[in-house]
Write an enzyme that holds these catalytic residues in place. Structure first.
Site, PDB file in Angstrom:
ATOM      1  CB  ALA A  70      -0.891  -0.015   1.230  1.00  0.00           C
ATOM      2  N   GLY A 115       0.753  -4.986   0.951  1.00  0.00           N
ATOM      3  CA  GLY A 115      -0.430  -5.105   0.097  1.00  0.00           C
ATOM      4  C   GLY A 115      -0.151  -5.811  -1.220  1.00  0.00           C
ATOM      5  CD  GLU A 118      -1.954  -7.561   3.080  1.00  0.00           C
ATOM      6  OE1 GLU A 118      -1.565  -6.456   2.650  1.00  0.00           O
ATOM      7  OE2 GLU A 118      -2.526  -7.701   4.175  1.00  0.00           O
ATOM      8  CD  GLU A 138       1.887  -5.488   5.816  1.00  0.00           C
ATOM      9  OE1 GLU A 138       2.723  -6.373   6.115  1.00  0.00           O
ATOM     10  OE2 GLU A 138       1.123  -5.581   4.843  1.00  0.00           O
TER      11      GLU A 138
HETATM   12  N1  DAK Z   1       4.601   3.204  -0.790  1.00  0.00           N
HETATM   13  C1  DAK Z   1       5.010   4.370  -1.333  1.00  0.00           C
HETATM   14  N2  DAK Z   1       6.174   4.527  -1.975  1.00  0.00           N
HETATM   15  C2  DAK Z   1       6.989   3.470  -2.067  1.00  0.00           C
HETATM   16  C3  DAK Z   1       6.628   2.204  -1.522  1.00  0.00           C
HETATM   17  C4  DAK Z   1       5.376   2.095  -0.861  1.00  0.00           C
HETATM   18  N3  DAK Z   1       4.931   0.937  -0.349  1.00  0.00           N
HETATM   19  N4  DAK Z   1       7.646   1.355  -1.770  1.00  0.00           N
HETATM   20  C5  DAK Z   1       8.571   2.048  -2.441  1.00  0.00           C
HETATM   21  N5  DAK Z   1       8.172   3.312  -2.619  1.00  0.00           N
HETATM   22  C6  DAK Z   1       8.899   4.388  -3.309  1.00  0.00           C
HETATM   23  C7  DAK Z   1      10.077   4.875  -2.465  1.00  0.00           C
HETATM   24  O1  DAK Z   1       9.652   5.798  -1.514  1.00  0.00           O
HETATM   25  C8  DAK Z   1      10.964   5.490  -3.531  1.00  0.00           C
HETATM   26  O2  DAK Z   1      10.440   6.753  -3.867  1.00  0.00           O
HETATM   27  P1  DAK Z   1      11.450   8.009  -4.169  1.00  0.00           P
HETATM   28  O3  DAK Z   1      12.294   8.150  -2.949  1.00  0.00           O
HETATM   29  O4  DAK Z   1      12.252   7.587  -5.368  1.00  0.00           O
HETATM   30  O5  DAK Z   1      10.521   9.157  -4.438  1.00  0.00           O
HETATM   31  C9  DAK Z   1      10.736   4.586  -4.736  1.00  0.00           C
HETATM   32  O6  DAK Z   1       9.494   3.902  -4.505  1.00  0.00           O
HETATM   33  C10 DAK Z   1      11.819   3.538  -4.895  1.00  0.00           C
HETATM   34  O7  DAK Z   1      11.968   2.866  -3.660  1.00  0.00           O
HETATM   35  P2  DAK Z   1      13.374   2.716  -2.910  1.00  0.00           P
HETATM   36  O8  DAK Z   1      14.266   3.852  -3.225  1.00  0.00           O
HETATM   37  O9  DAK Z   1      13.087   2.443  -1.472  1.00  0.00           O
HETATM   38  O10 DAK Z   1      13.961   1.422  -3.626  1.00  0.00           O
HETATM   39  P3  DAK Z   1      14.934   0.326  -2.994  1.00  0.00           P
HETATM   40  O11 DAK Z   1      15.340  -0.537  -4.141  1.00  0.00           O
HETATM   41  O12 DAK Z   1      16.004   0.957  -2.181  1.00  0.00           O
HETATM   42  O13 DAK Z   1      14.002  -0.525  -2.010  1.00  0.00           O
HETATM   43  C11 DAK Z   1      12.010  -1.691  -1.340  1.00  0.00           C
HETATM   44  C12 DAK Z   1      12.912  -1.248  -2.517  1.00  0.00           C
HETATM   45  C13 DAK Z   1      10.740  -2.309  -1.947  1.00  0.00           C
HETATM   46  C14 DAK Z   1      12.736  -2.747  -0.505  1.00  0.00           C
HETATM   47  C15 DAK Z   1      11.692  -0.460  -0.467  1.00  0.00           C
HETATM   48  O14 DAK Z   1      11.195   0.564  -1.315  1.00  0.00           O
HETATM   49  C16 DAK Z   1      10.679  -0.747   0.578  1.00  0.00           C
HETATM   50  O15 DAK Z   1      10.961  -1.359   1.606  1.00  0.00           O
HETATM   51  N6  DAK Z   1       9.438  -0.289   0.334  1.00  0.00           N
HETATM   52  C17 DAK Z   1       8.362  -0.402   1.289  1.00  0.00           C
HETATM   53  C18 DAK Z   1       7.875  -1.796   1.301  1.00  0.00           C
HETATM   54  C19 DAK Z   1       6.806  -1.983   2.353  1.00  0.00           C
HETATM   55  O16 DAK Z   1       7.061  -1.762   3.543  1.00  0.00           O
HETATM   56  N7  DAK Z   1       5.668  -2.366   1.882  1.00  0.00           N
HETATM   57  C20 DAK Z   1       4.557  -2.572   2.761  1.00  0.00           C
HETATM   58  C21 DAK Z   1       3.769  -1.320   2.746  1.00  0.00           C
HETATM   59  S1  DAK Z   1       2.601  -1.390   4.045  1.00  0.00           S
HETATM   60  C22 DAK Z   1      -4.024  -1.011   6.422  1.00  0.00           C
HETATM   61  C23 DAK Z   1      -4.134  -0.942   5.062  1.00  0.00           C
HETATM   62  C24 DAK Z   1      -3.155  -1.472   4.322  1.00  0.00           C
HETATM   63  C25 DAK Z   1      -2.046  -2.039   4.865  1.00  0.00           C
HETATM   64  C26 DAK Z   1      -1.947  -2.099   6.215  1.00  0.00           C
HETATM   65  C27 DAK Z   1      -2.911  -1.596   7.003  1.00  0.00           C
HETATM   66  N8  DAK Z   1      -5.046  -0.408   7.188  1.00  0.00           N
HETATM   67  C28 DAK Z   1      -5.560   0.825   6.639  1.00  0.00           C
HETATM   68  C29 DAK Z   1      -5.428  -0.987   8.398  1.00  0.00           C
HETATM   69  C30 DAK Z   1      -1.009  -2.462   4.026  1.00  0.00           C
HETATM   70  C31 DAK Z   1       0.193  -1.990   4.284  1.00  0.00           C
HETATM   71  C32 DAK Z   1       1.267  -2.134   3.386  1.00  0.00           C
HETATM   72  O17 DAK Z   1       1.231  -2.649   2.286  1.00  0.00           O
END
Ligand code: DAK
Length: 264
Positions: A70, A115, A118, A138
């Site tokens: 997400a 997400g 998921e 998360e």
């Molecule tokens: N959201 C927004 N932007 C994201 C993103 C994300 N999930 N993942 C990556 N990006 C963006 C980065 O901010 C970066 O943007 P700029 O800095 O270039 O503007 C760009 O994509 C490239 O990412 P990185 O520079 O970080 O690239 P790396 O190769 O260094 O790393 C990575 C890739 C995938 C390992 C890293 O980006 C990362 O860890 N990303 C986050 C992954 C993550 O934590 N995903 C889970 C998201 S939480 C709920 C509803 C939904 C959910 C939970 C609760 N409720 C409302 C109850 C679901 C939650 C999730 O999915």
């Protein structure tokens, strides 16, 4: 049918009956924001309404990510009420993906985190590119999964392994994903789309009503005691004998020729 144009999504029908949805938001590694979820909902509605659909493939644009989760930037400022609405919106959408009458295959290229993982879990099966990385990170952000991860992951793989992944948020690469039964197979990234299309073609060549009945039996039987679930199967089995496809399929076998199914 011709899919509607979208900003963060590409919806194609590369071959008759085969839908391909590509989440495309490269600047955020295809992370799901509200707009992308809305566009995805529109594309899923189009698949739901396509009586000629035989299979759906879902993938991410580019080589780096399927869907990196997400959108964290958008989620950051959510109030608890807005978070619940956001979570419910995606949850309802993922339930609709799961409930599609045709097989849905996730083609996971690169990161499938949060997400994204998921979304893949809402699909019937997962093909992983060799650079695929799965995870429910998360807990690193101070939240639990919100798009069904705590429910679908322990139902897809061994519950103890699922809980380990949910509690630690650690990344799982393609080989391990296959080993634990999260992904069905690993293919070279360059082969992912072709492999997905080949699988969809195999499914599309089978009796369309029979394929739908398999999915319906599985879905309706889940949560039922085995005896009741087998009765669901018997009912669907019986219904098949009222179809032209059953007659054609069995006649073709006896005639030693390929069947010509008509979905009737
Ligand atoms: N959201 C927004 N932007 C994201 C993103 C994300 N999930 N993942 C990556 N990006 C963006 C980065 O901010 C970066 O943007 P700029 O800095 O270039 O503007 C760009 O994509 C490239 O990412 P990185 O520079 O970080 O690239 P790396 O190769 O260094 O790393 C990575 C890739 C995938 C390992 C890293 O980006 C990362 O860890 N990303 C986050 C992954 C993550 O934590 N995903 C889970 C998201 S939480 C709920 C509803 C939904 C959910 C939970 C609760 N409720 C409302 C109850 C679901 C939650 C999730 O999915």
């Amino acid at each position: 049918m011709t899919p509607a144009p979208c900003q963060n999504l590409l919806h194609e029908i590369p071959e008759p009956g085969i839908h391909l949805i590509t989440v495309s938001r490269p600047r955020a590694l295809n992370a799901l924001d509200t707009r992308t979820l809305e566009e995805l909902a529109g594309a899923i509605a189009a698949v739901e309404q396509d009586g000629d659909a035989r299979a759906l493939l879902i993938t991410g644009a580019g080589e780096k990510a399927f869907v990196a989760g997400a959108d964290i930037a958008q989620m950051q400022a959510l109030t608890p009420e807005a978070a619940r609405a956001f979570s419910l919106r995606a949850t309802r959408l993922f339930l609709r993906i799961e409930a599609l009458p045709v097989p849905v295959i996730a083609l996971v290229n690169g990161y499938a985190l949060g997400g994204g993982c998921e979304l893949a879990l809402a699909c019937d099966w997962i093909v992983a590119a060799d650079n695929a990385v799965f995870g429910q990170p998360e807990v690193n952000l101070g939240i639990p999964p919100g798009f069904g991860g705590t429910q679908r992951l322990p139902r897809r793989i061994a519950p103890g392994k699922a809980l380990e992944l949910l509690f630690t948020g650690r990344h799982v690469k393609a080989d391990e994903a296959v080993a634990i039964g999260l992904a069905n197979e690993k293919v070279a990234g360059t082969e992912l789309r072709a492999r997905g299309l080949a699988l969809a073609q195999v499914v599309a060549a089978r009796g369309p009503l029979a394929v739908r009945a398999v999915k319906q039996a599985w879905r309706r039987g889940q949560g039922l005691p085995l005896e009741a679930a087998c009765e669901v199967e018997s009912d669907l089995f019986a219904l098949a004998f009222a179809t032209a496809d059953q007659k054609e399929g069995m006649q073709a076998f006896l005639d030693k020729r390929a069947p010509r199914f008509t979905a009737r």
